[in-house]
Design a protein around this motif. Structure first.
Motif, mmCIF file in Angstrom:
data_model
loop_
_atom_site.group_PDB
_atom_site.id
_atom_site.type_symbol
_atom_site.label_atom_id
_atom_site.label_comp_id
_atom_site.label_asym_id
_atom_site.label_seq_id
_atom_site.Cartn_x
_atom_site.Cartn_y
_atom_site.Cartn_z
ATOM 1 N N LYS A 79 -10.951 -15.361 9.228
ATOM 2 C CA LYS A 79 -9.881 -14.613 8.577
ATOM 3 C C LYS A 79 -8.857 -15.637 8.115
ATOM 4 O O LYS A 79 -8.185 -16.278 8.929
ATOM 5 C CB LYS A 79 -9.234 -13.623 9.537
ATOM 6 C CG LYS A 79 -8.143 -12.819 8.878
ATOM 7 C CD LYS A 79 -7.451 -11.891 9.844
ATOM 8 C CE LYS A 79 -6.318 -11.201 9.116
ATOM 9 N NZ LYS A 79 -5.371 -10.608 10.030
ATOM 10 N N VAL A 80 -8.759 -15.820 6.803
ATOM 11 C CA VAL A 80 -7.891 -16.841 6.214
ATOM 12 C C VAL A 80 -6.690 -16.159 5.570
ATOM 13 O O VAL A 80 -6.848 -15.224 4.794
ATOM 14 C CB VAL A 80 -8.659 -17.683 5.167
ATOM 15 C CG1 VAL A 80 -7.754 -18.721 4.536
ATOM 16 C CG2 VAL A 80 -9.884 -18.332 5.793
ATOM 17 N N THR A 81 -5.492 -16.639 5.910
ATOM 18 C CA THR A 81 -4.268 -16.114 5.332
ATOM 19 C C THR A 81 -3.551 -17.249 4.616
ATOM 20 O O THR A 81 -3.348 -18.320 5.191
ATOM 21 C CB THR A 81 -3.349 -15.513 6.421
ATOM 22 O OG1 THR A 81 -4.100 -14.580 7.195
ATOM 23 C CG2 THR A 81 -2.168 -14.801 5.793
ATOM 24 N N VAL A 82 -3.204 -17.007 3.354
ATOM 25 C CA VAL A 82 -2.551 -18.011 2.511
ATOM 26 C C VAL A 82 -1.141 -17.509 2.210
ATOM 27 O O VAL A 82 -0.972 -16.451 1.614
ATOM 28 C CB VAL A 82 -3.340 -18.220 1.195
ATOM 29 C CG1 VAL A 82 -2.658 -19.235 0.312
ATOM 30 C CG2 VAL A 82 -4.782 -18.605 1.485
ATOM 31 N N TYR A 83 -0.145 -18.271 2.656
ATOM 32 C CA TYR A 83 1.255 -17.888 2.488
ATOM 33 C C TYR A 83 1.869 -18.671 1.334
ATOM 34 O O TYR A 83 1.765 -19.886 1.281
ATOM 35 C CB TYR A 83 2.051 -18.185 3.761
ATOM 36 C CG TYR A 83 1.559 -17.417 4.960
ATOM 37 C CD1 TYR A 83 2.022 -16.137 5.215
ATOM 38 C CD2 TYR A 83 0.629 -17.976 5.820
ATOM 39 C CE1 TYR A 83 1.567 -15.422 6.318
ATOM 40 C CE2 TYR A 83 0.163 -17.270 6.920
ATOM 41 C CZ TYR A 83 0.640 -16.001 7.165
ATOM 42 O OH TYR A 83 0.183 -15.294 8.246
ATOM 43 N N TRP A 94 2.597 -22.752 0.986
ATOM 44 C CA TRP A 94 3.210 -23.641 1.972
ATOM 45 C C TRP A 94 2.456 -23.615 3.303
ATOM 46 O O TRP A 94 2.611 -24.514 4.128
ATOM 47 C CB TRP A 94 4.691 -23.332 2.181
ATOM 48 C CG TRP A 94 4.980 -21.940 2.672
ATOM 49 C CD1 TRP A 94 5.145 -20.824 1.915
ATOM 50 C CD2 TRP A 94 5.130 -21.524 4.024
ATOM 51 N NE1 TRP A 94 5.379 -19.728 2.708
ATOM 52 C CE2 TRP A 94 5.381 -20.143 4.010
ATOM 53 C CE3 TRP A 94 5.077 -22.177 5.243
ATOM 54 C CZ2 TRP A 94 5.569 -19.398 5.177
ATOM 55 C CZ3 TRP A 94 5.274 -21.445 6.402
ATOM 56 C CH2 TRP A 94 5.519 -20.075 6.363
ATOM 57 N N ARG A 95 1.594 -22.611 3.531
ATOM 58 C CA ARG A 95 0.829 -22.538 4.780
ATOM 59 C C ARG A 95 -0.502 -21.845 4.543
ATOM 60 O O ARG A 95 -0.579 -20.873 3.803
ATOM 61 C CB ARG A 95 1.608 -21.773 5.847
ATOM 62 C CG ARG A 95 0.821 -21.549 7.146
ATOM 63 C CD ARG A 95 1.567 -20.677 8.141
ATOM 64 N NE ARG A 95 2.691 -21.361 8.743
ATOM 65 C CZ ARG A 95 2.618 -22.102 9.852
ATOM 66 N NH1 ARG A 95 1.469 -22.269 10.460
ATOM 67 N NH2 ARG A 95 3.695 -22.679 10.330
ATOM 68 N N VAL A 96 -1.543 -22.363 5.217
ATOM 69 C CA VAL A 96 -2.860 -21.737 5.222
ATOM 70 C C VAL A 96 -3.297 -21.631 6.677
ATOM 71 O O VAL A 96 -3.331 -22.637 7.393
ATOM 72 C CB VAL A 96 -3.908 -22.562 4.431
ATOM 73 C CG1 VAL A 96 -5.250 -21.859 4.428
ATOM 74 C CG2 VAL A 96 -3.435 -22.834 3.010
ATOM 75 N N ASN A 97 -3.597 -20.414 7.130
ATOM 76 C CA ASN A 97 -4.084 -20.185 8.496
ATOM 77 C C ASN A 97 -5.518 -19.689 8.435
ATOM 78 O O ASN A 97 -5.854 -18.883 7.556
ATOM 79 C CB ASN A 97 -3.262 -19.119 9.216
ATOM 80 C CG ASN A 97 -1.923 -19.612 9.677
ATOM 81 O OD1 ASN A 97 -1.649 -20.806 9.673
ATOM 82 N ND2 ASN A 97 -1.075 -18.689 10.084
ATOM 83 N N ALA A 98 -6.330 -20.136 9.376
ATOM 84 C CA ALA A 98 -7.706 -19.644 9.480
ATOM 85 C C ALA A 98 -7.989 -19.312 10.936
ATOM 86 O O ALA A 98 -7.960 -20.192 11.795
ATOM 87 C CB ALA A 98 -8.695 -20.681 8.977
#
Length: 160
Positions: A79-83, A94-98
């Motif tokens: 699950k990738v979230t791109v802020y 500014w941020r990428v979470n996986a």
């Protein structure tokens, strides 16, 4: 003629000295060690439009969060979230979470991440961190991998 030979000799000696001091001087830039600075192609600093094009090109399954410039994607089981910055007209990331599903043993995951990003891991209380690319901070806590442009994050916190 003798002056030209002496000058040519000096040039050869100078280049040889530079190569002895800095062996990579004559290497083409394409052969230089490149540090990875993205996750699934998303990288801090790229615009929201560039991220949207990446989603289309790679056929990622993503949705934009209502009222913001945040992408939520399912990519290879993660699950990738791109802020992105909502206030900036280009909406830079500014941020990428996986969030990784079943990442396996942490030691193996840390070694794999270090190899992929060509960086050394730093053990911290919460997990591991790496400095990658253009000074981005990569962190891993055993389940979530985060890639952050800390300078942009600090600006956003200050603006709020």
């Amino acid at each position: 003629m003798k002056v030209a030979i002496v000058l040519a000799g000096l040039v050869v000696v100078a280049v040889a000295a530079i190569v002895a001091i800095q062996p990579g001087f004559l290497k083409p830039a394409s052969l230089a060690v490149v540090k990875k600075s993205d996750m699934f192609g998303f990288s801090p600093g790229m615009t929201f439009d560039e991220a949207s094009k990446l989603v289309t090109q790679r056929h990622y399954l993503c949705r934009q969060t209502r009222g913001s410039y945040t992408l939520e994607c399912e990519i290879n089981g993660a699950k990738v979230t791109v802020y992105s910055d909502d206030a900036d007209a280009k909406h830079p990331i500014w941020r990428v979470n996986a969030e990784l599903n079943n990442p396996g043993p942490q030691d193996a995951a840390v070694k794999s991440i270090s190899d992929q990003f060509n960086a050394s891991a730093i053990k911290e209380r919460e997990g591991w961190t790496w400095i990658v690319g253009r000074g981005f901070k990569l962190s891993y806590d055993g389940t979530t991998l985060s890639l952050v442009d800390e300078a942009a994050e600090a600006r956003l916190r200050k603006a709020q």
